[in-house]
Design an enzyme around this catalytic site. Structure first.
Site, PDB file in Angstrom:
ATOM      1  N   ASN A  11       3.359   0.432  -4.515  1.00 49.70           N
ATOM      2  CA  ASN A  11       3.179   2.057  -4.445  1.00 49.70           C
ATOM      3  C   ASN A  11       4.902   2.713  -4.213  1.00 49.70           C
ATOM      4  OD1 ASN A  11       2.948   4.459  -3.408  1.00 49.70           O
ATOM      5  ND2 ASN A  11       1.730   4.170  -1.671  1.00 49.70           N
ATOM      6  N   TRP A  12       5.127   2.933  -5.214  1.00 48.21           N
ATOM      7  CA  TRP A  12       6.490   3.491  -5.136  1.00 48.21           C
ATOM      8  C   TRP A  12       6.751   4.753  -4.244  1.00 48.21           C
ATOM      9  CZ3 TRP A  12       8.700   3.362 -10.835  1.00 48.21           C
ATOM     10  CH2 TRP A  12       8.889   2.041 -11.252  1.00 48.21           C
ATOM     11  N   LYS A  13       5.701   5.079  -3.906  1.00 47.37           N
ATOM     12  CA  LYS A  13       5.720   6.505  -3.296  1.00 47.37           C
ATOM     13  C   LYS A  13       6.834   7.617  -3.973  1.00 47.37           C
ATOM     14  CE  LYS A  13       4.635   4.246   0.860  1.00 47.37           C
ATOM     15  NZ  LYS A  13       4.601   4.108   2.282  1.00 47.37           N
ATOM     16  N   HIS A  96      -4.166   8.027   0.485  1.00 45.98           N
ATOM     17  CA  HIS A  96      -3.066   7.307   1.216  1.00 45.98           C
ATOM     18  C   HIS A  96      -2.923   8.307   2.498  1.00 45.98           C
ATOM     19  CE1 HIS A  96       0.845   5.852   2.608  1.00 45.98           C
ATOM     20  NE2 HIS A  96       0.339   4.849   1.577  1.00 45.98           N
ATOM     21  N   GLU A  98      -0.345   8.920   3.814  1.00 41.32           N
ATOM     22  CA  GLU A  98       0.623  10.184   3.875  1.00 41.32           C
ATOM     23  C   GLU A  98      -0.036  11.462   3.236  1.00 41.32           C
ATOM     24  OE1 GLU A  98       3.230   7.844   1.844  1.00 41.32           O
ATOM     25  OE2 GLU A  98       3.815   6.612   3.611  1.00 41.32           O
ATOM     26  N   GLU A 167      -4.777   0.061   5.565  1.00 42.10           N
ATOM     27  CA  GLU A 167      -3.442   0.463   5.930  1.00 42.10           C
ATOM     28  C   GLU A 167      -3.265   1.046   7.300  1.00 42.10           C
ATOM     29  OE1 GLU A 167      -0.942   0.754   1.862  1.00 42.10           O
ATOM     30  OE2 GLU A 167      -1.445   2.569   2.660  1.00 42.10           O
ATOM     31  N   GLY A 173       5.635   1.543   6.714  1.00 45.74           N
ATOM     32  CA  GLY A 173       7.185   1.765   6.757  1.00 45.74           C
ATOM     33  C   GLY A 173       7.893   1.533   8.207  1.00 45.74           C
ATOM     34  N   SER A 211       3.966  -2.555   5.870  1.00 47.06           N
ATOM     35  CA  SER A 211       5.102  -3.368   5.995  1.00 47.06           C
ATOM     36  C   SER A 211       4.917  -4.853   5.378  1.00 47.06           C
ATOM     37  CB  SER A 211       5.585  -3.571   7.470  1.00 47.06           C
ATOM     38  OG  SER A 211       5.997  -2.103   7.873  1.00 47.06           O
ATOM     39  N   GLY A 233       7.766  -0.270   0.476  1.00 44.90           N
ATOM     40  CA  GLY A 233       9.186  -0.436   0.576  1.00 44.90           C
ATOM     41  C   GLY A 233       9.548  -1.750  -0.254  1.00 44.90           C
TER      42      GLY A 233
HETATM   43  P1  13P Z   1       5.298  -0.150   3.373  1.00 46.00           P
HETATM   44  O1  13P Z   1       4.972  -1.340   2.303  1.00 46.00           O
HETATM   45  O2  13P Z   1       6.766   0.488   3.142  1.00 46.00           O
HETATM   46  O3  13P Z   1       5.189  -0.299   4.936  1.00 46.00           O
HETATM   47  O4  13P Z   1       4.411   0.903   2.897  1.00 46.00           O
HETATM   48  C1  13P Z   1       3.010   0.519   2.929  1.00 46.00           C
HETATM   49  C2  13P Z   1       2.299   1.570   2.173  1.00 46.00           C
HETATM   50  O5  13P Z   1       2.012   2.837   2.520  1.00 46.00           O
HETATM   51  C3  13P Z   1       1.817   1.152   0.711  1.00 46.00           C
HETATM   52  O6  13P Z   1       0.688   2.318   0.324  1.00 46.00           O
END
Ligand code: 13P
Length: 249
Positions: A11-13, A96, A98, A167, A173, A211, A233
């Site tokens: 997931n590049w966000k 998600h 976020e 998640e 993150g 993470s 990440g």
């Molecule tokens: P990280 O791997 O950066 O913690 O993010 C996880 C995530 O939100 C994947 O959707």
């Protein structure tokens, strides 16, 4: 216990750029030739066209990060499942944390988005997870159960076609990963909830996200109900992403 091929999805966000994407995707495709798992990248919508070209002839699957619950029309800023389909998208992340946190998305909207994706043959990756406060209050299972229940209720027998991603919000993150035991415990509960809804619950991939990195991927992926990962990440760095891919067998 499931024996299906694992799924590793990046997931590049809201990261990327035309030049950076080119270098990253070429390196990932070159390095994943012997992958034993399915690999996907969920990219920002403006780059779907670029990715469609870059991935051509490879086994890298394409994903998006959100989809509208609507089919088409006067919904400024929204992207429909049909549009995603035009670019060869196979997966779309819905719900998600976020989006739940910063964009006010609730359980029913997430369920409706999953339905819109399924209607066009796109697999929704439905994210569930508790906040730190919820975990500390002992509410983890209640929260993820409620989040998944909305998706099950709205999607009925199609539920075996979804992917679930657990998640924990406190692990995203932060560098603070759930232990394999903590993750497995929640995954087993999610599996049981799916089993109550469909005879095909074993087919459903339940991914862990939060993470996940090259160092911790193997032990997480060794758990019986962890069928892959949703990687933030670490999916932006080809060597890290490739190490996670090789840990998934
Ligand atoms: P990280 O791997 O950066 O913690 O993010 C996880 C995530 O939100 C994947 O959707």
């Amino acid at each position: 216990m499931t024996t299906k091929k694992k799924l590793i999805a990046g997931n590049w966000k809201m990261n990327g750029g035309v030049a950076a994407n080119d270098a990253l995707v070429r390196a990932v495709i070159a390095g994943m030739k012997d992958a034993a798992c399915t690999v996907a990248v969920c990219v920002p919508a403006p780059y779907l066209s670029q990715l469609q070209v870059l991935r051509h002839g490879s086994s890298l699957e394409l994903g998006a990060q959100d989809v509208s619950k609507h089919e088409q029309g006067a919904y400024t800023g929204e992207v429909s499942a049909l549009m995603l389909k035009d670019f060869g998208v196979r997966y779309v992340i819905v719900g998600h944390s976020e989006r739940r946190q910063y964009h006010g998305e609730g359980d029913q909207l997430v369920a409706d988005k999953a339905k819109a994706a399924l209607a066009h043959g796109i697999t929704p990756i439905v994210c569930v997870g508790e906040t730190l406060a919820e975990r500390e209050a002992g509410r983890t299972e209640e929260v993820v159960k409620r989040q998944l229940a909305a998706v099950i209720h709205t999607n009925g027998h199609c539920i075996s076609e979804i992917v679930v991603a657990y998640e924990p919000v406190w692990a995203i993150g932060t560098g603070r990963t759930a232990t394999p035991e903590q993750a497995q415990q929640v995954h087993a509960r999610l599996r049981a909830q799916l089993q109550a809804a469909t005879p095909h619950a074993d087919r459903v991939h339940i991914l862990y996200g939060g993470s996940m990195n090259a160092a911790n991927a193997a032990t997480l992926l060794a758990q019986p109900d962890i069928d892959g990962g949703l990687i933030g990440g670490a999916s932006l760095k080809a060597p890290d992403f490739l190490q996670i891919i090789s840990a998934a067998r």
